[in-house]
Design an enzyme around this catalytic site. Sequence first.
Site, PDB file in Angstrom:
ATOM      1  CG  ASP A   1      15.717  -0.876   3.896  1.00 13.28           C
ATOM      2  OD1 ASP A   1      16.747  -0.230   4.088  1.00 13.28           O
ATOM      3  OD2 ASP A   1      15.200  -1.599   4.773  1.00 13.28           O
TER       4      ASP A   1
ATOM      5  CD  GLU B   1       9.049  -0.210  -3.822  1.00 14.58           C
ATOM      6  OE1 GLU B   1       8.273   0.466  -3.112  1.00 14.58           O
ATOM      7  OE2 GLU B   1       9.330  -1.384  -3.553  1.00 14.58           O
TER       8      GLU B   1
ATOM      9  CG  ASP C   1       3.442   0.575   7.379  1.00 10.71           C
ATOM     10  OD1 ASP C   1       4.280   0.445   6.468  1.00 10.71           O
ATOM     11  OD2 ASP C   1       3.028  -0.382   8.062  1.00 10.71           O
TER      12      ASP C   1
ATOM     13  CE  LYS D   1      -2.142  -2.120   3.633  1.00 15.87           C
ATOM     14  NZ  LYS D   1      -2.900  -2.242   4.895  1.00 15.87           N
ATOM     15  N   GLY D   2       2.090   1.153   0.472  1.00 17.85           N
ATOM     16  CA  GLY D   2       2.898   2.330   0.788  1.00 17.85           C
ATOM     17  C   GLY D   2       3.021   3.345  -0.327  1.00 17.85           C
TER      18      GLY D   2
ATOM     19  CE  LYS E   1      15.091   3.539   5.189  1.00 20.74           C
ATOM     20  NZ  LYS E   1      14.619   2.509   6.145  1.00 20.74           N
TER      21      LYS E   1
HETATM   22  P1  IMP Z   1      13.573  -3.874   0.832  1.00 14.14           P
HETATM   23  O1  IMP Z   1      13.252  -5.210   0.235  1.00 14.14           O
HETATM   24  O2  IMP Z   1      14.460  -3.990   2.033  1.00 14.14           O
HETATM   25  O3  IMP Z   1      14.111  -2.870  -0.168  1.00 14.14           O
HETATM   26  O4  IMP Z   1      12.217  -3.371   1.450  1.00 14.14           O
HETATM   27  C1  IMP Z   1      11.495  -2.331   0.970  1.00 14.14           C
HETATM   28  C2  IMP Z   1      10.178  -2.283   1.709  1.00 14.14           C
HETATM   29  O5  IMP Z   1      10.370  -2.314   3.133  1.00 14.14           O
HETATM   30  C3  IMP Z   1       9.491  -0.979   1.413  1.00 14.14           C
HETATM   31  O6  IMP Z   1       8.649  -1.085   0.286  1.00 14.14           O
HETATM   32  C4  IMP Z   1       8.753  -0.693   2.699  1.00 14.14           C
HETATM   33  O7  IMP Z   1       7.508  -1.310   2.686  1.00 14.14           O
HETATM   34  C5  IMP Z   1       9.597  -1.325   3.771  1.00 14.14           C
HETATM   35  N1  IMP Z   1      10.514  -0.341   4.422  1.00 14.14           N
HETATM   36  C6  IMP Z   1      11.857  -0.247   4.273  1.00 14.14           C
HETATM   37  N2  IMP Z   1      12.365   0.749   5.018  1.00 14.14           N
HETATM   38  C7  IMP Z   1      11.317   1.306   5.667  1.00 14.14           C
HETATM   39  C8  IMP Z   1      11.205   2.405   6.600  1.00 14.14           C
HETATM   40  O8  IMP Z   1      12.162   3.077   6.996  1.00 14.14           O
HETATM   41  N3  IMP Z   1       9.945   2.685   7.049  1.00 14.14           N
HETATM   42  C9  IMP Z   1       8.846   1.988   6.642  1.00 14.14           C
HETATM   43  N4  IMP Z   1       8.909   0.958   5.774  1.00 14.14           N
HETATM   44  C10 IMP Z   1      10.125   0.616   5.290  1.00 14.14           C
HETATM   45 MG    MG Z   2       6.603  -0.772  -0.218  1.00 12.87          MG
END
Ligand code: IMP
Ligand code: MG
Length: 187
Positions: free
Chosen positions: A109, A105, A165, A49-50, A137
């Site tokens: 992260d 996106e 969230d 949803k983000g 990030k």
């Molecule tokens: P990744 O697979 O680690 O890149 O995860 C990305 C997903 O993790 C994003 O789409 C968010 O839903 C969640 N996420 C990563 N960092 C944060 C944060 O600082 N706050 C909230 N959600 C986060």
């Molecule tokens: Mg997301």
Amino acid sequence: MEKLTDEVYESLQEILFTEEQIQVKVKELGKIISRDYQNKNPIFVGILKGVFFFMADLLRAVTINCEVDFMAVSTYNNQEQFKGVVRIVKDLDIPIQGRHVIFVEDVIDTGLTINYLLRNLRDRNPKSLEVCTIFNKPAHRLIEIPVKYNGFDLPDRFVIGYGLDHNEKYRNIPFIGLLKAEKIHSP
Ligand code: IMP
Ligand code: MG
């Protein structure tokens, strides 16, 4: 800021980027994408949803013909052997074969989630596939992701607001901030 009640404001430690800074950046991204995709009728694809706050603002800043579609996924957060594997619980409605796709996106992260989904989308043979994220990030990346359109780089900290969230809360905050330490892990 005056939009927030104390209940919300008391959870925040620090504002990283203001509503105004975010809106300026989103308009810039919309302008660049409109220039790059003229006469290409791109499909903007987001994961619920983000991303829906950013998607809504971005699309209103895009001035060319375009389409939008969403997927919903569930992740296996706590199981090491499934790291980076996501299950698609709602697929796209629009076929993307031969189309120009912009994957939108909220935050990248580790990059594991988006890497899995980009591979999935690539298998459907789009004409092109690029990534647009409002927050990034880079310090926490486990896998390299080619990001064509980037909003802001964030420190390697947990942030909330503008769609992001913590236990489903704080998505409606119009800026991006750090949550107070004592609020993390508490429901
Ligand atoms: P990744 O697979 O680690 O890149 O995860 C990305 C997903 O993790 C994003 O789409 C968010 O839903 C969640 N996420 C990563 N960092 C944060 C944060 O600082 N706050 C909230 N959600 C986060
Ligand atoms: Mg997301």
